[in-house]
Design a protein around this motif. Sequence first.
Motif, short mmCIF file in Angstrom:
data_model
loop_
_atom_site.label_atom_id
_atom_site.label_comp_id
_atom_site.label_asym_id
_atom_site.label_seq_id
_atom_site.Cartn_x
_atom_site.Cartn_y
_atom_site.Cartn_z
N LYS A 178 8.74 -13.50 18.22
CA LYS A 178 7.36 -13.16 17.89
C LYS A 178 7.23 -12.40 16.58
N MET A 179 8.08 -11.43 16.37
CA MET A 179 7.93 -10.51 15.24
C MET A 179 8.53 -11.10 13.97
N VAL A 180 7.70 -11.80 13.21
CA VAL A 180 8.18 -12.50 12.01
C VAL A 180 8.26 -11.56 10.82
N ALA A 181 7.59 -10.42 10.87
CA ALA A 181 7.63 -9.44 9.78
C ALA A 181 8.46 -8.25 10.23
N ARG A 182 9.35 -7.78 9.35
CA ARG A 182 10.26 -6.70 9.74
C ARG A 182 10.15 -5.46 8.85
N ASP A 183 9.30 -5.48 7.85
CA ASP A 183 9.10 -4.27 7.04
C ASP A 183 7.61 -4.12 6.72
N GLU A 184 7.27 -2.99 6.14
CA GLU A 184 5.85 -2.68 5.90
C GLU A 184 5.17 -3.69 4.97
N GLU A 185 5.91 -4.17 3.97
CA GLU A 185 5.31 -5.12 3.02
C GLU A 185 4.97 -6.44 3.72
N GLU A 186 5.89 -6.93 4.52
CA GLU A 186 5.63 -8.19 5.25
C GLU A 186 4.52 -8.00 6.28
N ALA A 187 4.50 -6.82 6.93
CA ALA A 187 3.46 -6.56 7.93
C ALA A 187 2.08 -6.48 7.27
N ALA A 188 2.00 -5.87 6.08
CA ALA A 188 0.73 -5.78 5.37
C ALA A 188 0.23 -7.17 4.98
N ALA A 189 1.16 -8.05 4.57
CA ALA A 189 0.79 -9.42 4.21
C ALA A 189 0.29 -10.18 5.44
N LEU A 190 0.91 -9.94 6.59
CA LEU A 190 0.48 -10.58 7.83
C LEU A 190 -0.94 -10.14 8.19
N LEU A 191 -1.21 -8.85 8.09
CA LEU A 191 -2.55 -8.35 8.40
C LEU A 191 -3.60 -8.92 7.46
N GLN A 192 -3.25 -9.03 6.20
CA GLN A 192 -4.19 -9.60 5.23
C GLN A 192 -4.54 -11.03 5.59
N LYS A 193 -3.55 -11.77 6.07
CA LYS A 193 -3.78 -13.16 6.47
C LYS A 193 -4.68 -13.23 7.71
N VAL A 194 -4.43 -12.34 8.67
CA VAL A 194 -5.20 -12.33 9.91
C VAL A 194 -6.63 -11.87 9.69
N LEU A 195 -6.79 -10.85 8.87
CA LEU A 195 -8.11 -10.22 8.70
C LEU A 195 -8.94 -10.83 7.58
N ALA A 196 -8.33 -11.71 6.78
CA ALA A 196 -9.04 -12.33 5.66
C ALA A 196 -9.54 -11.23 4.72
N SER A 197 -10.85 -11.15 4.52
CA SER A 197 -11.39 -10.18 3.56
C SER A 197 -11.62 -8.80 4.17
N GLN A 198 -11.41 -8.68 5.49
CA GLN A 198 -11.62 -7.39 6.15
C GLN A 198 -10.44 -6.45 5.91
N ARG A 199 -10.74 -5.18 5.85
CA ARG A 199 -9.70 -4.19 5.62
C ARG A 199 -9.11 -3.71 6.95
N GLY A 200 -7.78 -3.72 7.03
CA GLY A 200 -7.11 -3.30 8.25
C GLY A 200 -6.59 -1.88 8.17
N PRO A 201 -5.95 -1.41 9.24
CA PRO A 201 -5.43 -0.04 9.26
C PRO A 201 -4.15 0.07 8.43
N ALA A 202 -3.72 1.29 8.20
CA ALA A 202 -2.45 1.52 7.49
C ALA A 202 -1.30 0.96 8.30
N VAL A 203 -0.29 0.47 7.59
CA VAL A 203 0.88 -0.11 8.24
C VAL A 203 2.03 0.90 8.30
N ASP A 204 2.13 1.73 7.30
CA ASP A 204 3.23 2.70 7.19
C ASP A 204 2.88 3.97 7.98
N LEU A 205 3.57 4.19 9.09
CA LEU A 205 3.34 5.36 9.93
C LEU A 205 4.51 6.34 9.89
#
Length: 279
Positions: free
Chosen positions: A139-166
């Motif tokens: 399931k988890m195709v992204a393993r770092d913050e950069e890949e996770a941020a790209a995944l969120l951008q794809k899912v949310l389109a133009s909407q802004r998502g939460p921070a990825v780096d915790l």
Amino acid sequence: MADGEAPEEIVRELENDERAQRAVAFERTLRRKVAEAMRAEAAPSQLRRRVEALFAERRSDDEGDAATVGPAATRSRAFWSRRSVVGWTAVAAVAALTATLSVIFVRRAARPTLPAQVVAFLEQEHNRCVDLGDYFEQKMVARDEEEAAALLQKVLASQRGPAVDLRGAGFLLLGAGPCHVPGEGPSAHLLYGPAKSTVAARPLSVFVQRLPSSSAAATLLRPGVCYETLCGENQRDVVAAWRVGEVMVYVYCPDGASRLPAKALRALGAPSQRVALGA
């Protein structure tokens, strides 16, 4: 008499009638309670029609009784005062009860809630991924913050998502992947582990979903509020959820009833206003 419109002679005649006075006091109390209950929401048109039908039926019965009894009896004030106090009070009681129940139903129907199937899904997905086994790997195709941020951008389109780096909140990203949170929009799942291993440390799941503005969650959950509900086998786990525009954020925290990670919620942009509710 309850509304002050009865003729003075009728009022004087019934001044010492204990039964009539109790009935009038009861009707006044009913009117006050109905006014208080209906102040927040307008009465539905269907309710108004039902109440009007009740009064019309009562009026028809009074006219029919008057015709049956005859003119001699109807000339007596006692006939009309007795029927008015008892009959119209009964109508008022039914109308008040119907109005109150209707308002309660409307308020409950509009009360914010997290659907049980959504809460159950979040719990299930967290538990399936937390052991970092085969399901996590697939399931988890992204393993770092950069890949996770790209995944969120794809899912949310133009909407802004939460921070990825915790990391500043004490959590490390373990993986992120597409998900299927119940609802109309696409979603993603991010799994975090505690940066330090302690007795109280627990993994954390963040689910982000893009919702149409017409969806139930977007309609019922007010922006600027963080809603929390207990879940899990012993009601010790907690789901925190909030809406930002068309984006829903869910945080699943196992055993978090007394240790909800406040720093992580702040890093994710959770509103400071909290509301506890049921699933």
